[in-house]
Write an enzyme that holds these catalytic residues in place. Structure first.
Site, mmCIF file in Angstrom:
data_model
loop_
_atom_site.group_PDB
_atom_site.id
_atom_site.type_symbol
_atom_site.label_atom_id
_atom_site.label_comp_id
_atom_site.label_asym_id
_atom_site.label_seq_id
_atom_site.Cartn_x
_atom_site.Cartn_y
_atom_site.Cartn_z
ATOM 1 C CG ASN A 1 7.600 -3.771 2.376
ATOM 2 O OD1 ASN A 1 7.513 -2.803 3.125
ATOM 3 N ND2 ASN A 1 7.617 -3.648 1.057
ATOM 4 C CE LYS B 1 3.508 -2.160 4.206
ATOM 5 N NZ LYS B 1 4.028 -0.856 4.642
ATOM 6 C CG ASP C 1 15.478 -1.249 0.380
ATOM 7 O OD1 ASP C 1 14.624 -0.360 0.230
ATOM 8 O OD2 ASP C 1 16.446 -1.159 1.164
ATOM 9 N N PRO D 1 0.854 -1.194 0.000
ATOM 10 C CG PRO D 1 0.011 -1.030 2.174
ATOM 11 C CD PRO D 1 0.839 -1.901 1.276
ATOM 12 C CG MET D 2 3.590 2.464 -1.740
ATOM 13 S SD MET D 2 4.853 2.488 -3.035
ATOM 14 C CE MET D 2 4.064 1.544 -4.326
ATOM 15 C CB ALA D 3 -0.614 7.289 1.180
ATOM 16 C CB CYS E 1 2.500 5.371 8.678
ATOM 17 S SG CYS E 1 2.677 7.026 8.051
ATOM 18 N NE ARG F 1 10.763 2.703 -1.540
ATOM 19 C CZ ARG F 1 11.775 2.809 -0.714
ATOM 20 N NH1 ARG F 1 12.344 3.975 -0.539
ATOM 21 N NH2 ARG F 1 12.223 1.768 -0.047
ATOM 22 C CD GLN G 1 -2.022 0.312 5.431
ATOM 23 O OE1 GLN G 1 -1.821 1.428 4.977
ATOM 24 N NE2 GLN G 1 -1.055 -0.565 5.610
#
Ligand code: FMN
Length: 337
Positions: free
Chosen positions: A209, A148, A211, A25-27, A109, A234, A79
């Site tokens: 998770n 997470k 890299d 998940p990436m805001a 976060c 990413r 999430q």
């Protein structure tokens, strides 16, 4: 050759995922259009961007978009972030009413406060509150609840193994660990020893998770941790086809067939149209700019195109410039991608 000890099954509650590679998940990134794209390329699961547990804020345009769920892509994972057990429980119930099939709790976060309250990985300092939140959410819904989080608070307090035990005892169905502590934010390299320790401590599925940007890196992390799944963040920006690539290698195909130029063009044009439709033209064009910038990292001779396409203000110009770039003989995807 791919070894047989790689996990090929990631099971969360009643859901056996089609691939152990899942999208992080990436805001501001993993909105409904981007999630759909990653699923199409074989992501085992996608999760909505973090949404506040304060349901009184759900009327904002941001929350409405975040809670616009991809109901046809099972399991629908949502999430939530917050710090009050009862509020988190109520938010989880409300998400399930909207179609969520998995509730993921964000304790990863690095921001000190989410919506003015202590939340995200800041909670890792208060283990009893962590337990209270997890138990309240698990009790509130009939769907699997996942967590997470990061490896810990700081380098002296890598308490993820302990948090993992609390999570398992609270009925959490799966855990994702980002291999950094809260104070690291996104600096330095992710470490996986703590994730390996978490995996040894619990019997619920663990997803690593941080890299992970190639199959070779996936293998390295797998060997070290023996986890059940790998989460890609990413590295999926600008190349949602990374999932197809990883899955192909997982199936033992030594050569991944790169996408054709026309496939990339159609995918990008489709993605742009989806963004324009989903957010409306003005916001859609703005959101599309960052995706276009990321795409350009995987395109050849794209500098001039990038400089122009991120400056235009209309949907039609973004589409036209993109089509024009692919019409050029020297445009297209980089070989390595
Ligand atoms: C722009 C951005 C937004 C993020 N938003 C969230 C989020 O909403 N919820 C969450 O749990 N993690 C979020 N993260 C963290 C990622 O899920 C992931 O843990 C982190 O990027 C490390 O994975 P990577 O190295 O594969 O990117 C975000 C990361 C980035 C870069």
């Amino acid at each position: 050759m791919i070894t047989a000890d790689l996990p090929k099954r990631l099971v969360i509650g009643p859901y056996e995922l089609p691939s152990p590679f899942v999208l992080a998940p990436m805001a501001g990134v993993t909105d409904k259009p981007f999630r759909a794209l990653c699923r199409r390329f074989g992501a085992g699961m996608t999760t909505s961007e973090m949404t506040t547990a304060d349901t009184s804020l759900w009327q904002s345009a941001k929350s409405r978009h975040r809670l616009d769920l991809d109901l046809d892509a099972e399991p629908v994972a949502v999430q939530i972030a917050g710090s009050e057990p009862l509020q988190m429980a109520a938010a989880a119930r409300a998400c399930v009413e909207r179609g969520a099939q998995i509730i993921d709790i964000n304790m990863g976060c690095p921001a000190k406060k989410v919506c003015r309250k202590l939340a995200g990985s800041a909670l890792l300092k208060d283990e009893s509150l962590v337990g209270a939140i997890l138990e309240a959410v698990v009790a509130a819904v009939d769907v699997p609840v996942t967590l997470k989080t990061r490896t810990g608070w700081d380098h002296e307090h890598r308490n993820a193994p302990h948090i993992a035990r609390i999570a398992e005892n609270s009925g959490i169905a799966a855990l994702t660990i980002h291999g950094r502590t809260r104070v690291d934010k996104y600096r330095g390299d992710a470490e996986y020893e703590t994730i390996a320790e978490v995996k040894q401590r619990v019997s619920i599925p663990v997803i690593a998770n941080g890299d992970i940007a190639s199959f070779e890196k996936s293998l390295e992390v797998w060997k070290l941790t023996q986890v059940d799944g790998l989460m890609i963040g990413r590295a999926a920006q600008g190349q949602p086809w990374i999932f197809e690539k990883l899955n192909a290698k997982l199936q033992g195909q030594s050569l991944f067939t790169p996408l054709e130029k026309n496939d990339v063009r159609d995918m990008m044009l489709g993605h742009l149209s989806e963004l324009h439709g989903f957010y409306g033209e003005s916001t859609g064009v703005r959101v599309a700019r960052k995706h276009l910038t990321w795409y350009c990292e995987y395109l050849v001779n794209a500098e001039q195109y990038r400089n122009r396409v991120v400056r235009v203000d209309s949907a039609s110009e973004q589409l036209a410039l993109t089509a024009e770039y692919f019409d050029r003989d020297d445009g297209g995807i980089a070989k390595a991608a």
